[in-house]
Enzyme design. Sequence first.
Site, mmCIF file in Angstrom:
data_model
loop_
_atom_site.group_PDB
_atom_site.id
_atom_site.type_symbol
_atom_site.label_atom_id
_atom_site.label_comp_id
_atom_site.label_asym_id
_atom_site.label_seq_id
_atom_site.Cartn_x
_atom_site.Cartn_y
_atom_site.Cartn_z
ATOM 1 C CG ASP A 64 -1.808 -1.230 1.272
ATOM 2 O OD1 ASP A 64 -2.237 -1.699 0.205
ATOM 3 O OD2 ASP A 64 -2.041 -1.735 2.393
ATOM 4 C CG HIS A 79 -2.768 -5.333 3.200
ATOM 5 N ND1 HIS A 79 -2.177 -4.402 2.374
ATOM 6 C CD2 HIS A 79 -2.539 -6.542 2.617
ATOM 7 C CE1 HIS A 79 -1.613 -5.020 1.346
ATOM 8 N NE2 HIS A 79 -1.828 -6.311 1.465
#
Length: 334
Positions: free
Chosen positions: A167, A194
């Site tokens: 990310d 996530h």
Amino acid sequence: MFAKFATRQFSSTASSAYKVSILGAAGGIGQPLSLLMKLNHKVTKLSLYDLRLGAGVATDISHIPTNSVVKGYGPEDDGLSKALEGADVVLIPAGVPRKPGMTRDDLFNTNASIVRDLAKACADHCPNAAICVISNPVNSTVPIVAEVLKSKNVYNPKKLFGVTTLDVLRASRFLSEVVGTNPVHEHVTVVGGHSGITIVPLISQTNHKNLPKETYDALVHRIQFGGDEVVQAKGGAGSATLSMAQAGARFASAVLDGLAGEKDVVEPAFVDSPLFKNEGVEFFSSKVTLGVDGIKHIHGLGELTNAEQEMINTAKETLVKNIEKGVNFVKQNP
């Protein structure tokens, strides 16, 4: 951060020696991740485990002339225990990848069982290792590992990590595309979890805090759902593997740097966190400083915009459910 990472990863002067074990080393993430860890000069022993082809991948990578011994293992001859024995860092990318239309949560039932069994092996054979969980859905698989370790009385919250680095990589890349800069110089802290809306990029803490709302909203959405681009582009043949391998290698390298006593090693990760425990959120991703014992310090979120605070609130609601799902899985399937 990128430049520092590159220096850390490929520095040939590093004197520390560590054993790294990769579980699921022959998979789409596992193979490039194994290659990248072979290039890390802190790694002197690299153990690669998979249900099949572990030895083949190990033999292939062993021909690369860096100062590490590579061994491959399969389930035969107690291979998993041999792969884990004496490990300092364990990376777990094992599991099935996403297919078109699947969310990370759709992966849960299959990957939960895999991660649970590998966690049991870690508890038995390398209870002091730093465990880095890549297998999705990370928001649930990390709590699974924690519950297994607790059941075996070896849980150390300072050494359990959910790898959310992809990310961070995507945020840096996608922001640079919007503002026309070099992504190497764009450092974006990403917090929360996530998966989808639990991924919260703190754009206000970069040099580009005044993006037009439409641009900002599109950027945040792309960071949160960037994995879908890869799944669609691969036409159902796979998900993010190469970028995830780079993310895993970057985080593992940071953990190794911390273990070696290097200073100011900071990366975001999904960890057992005090930030929102009073709200029932046992795990949360934020920046952590890594040290010789694993997590040295868990950072707060800093100043947030109203939009970021709203995203955090939404993320927390989802994380409570994701975490509970992992905990309940172990209770029901010990």
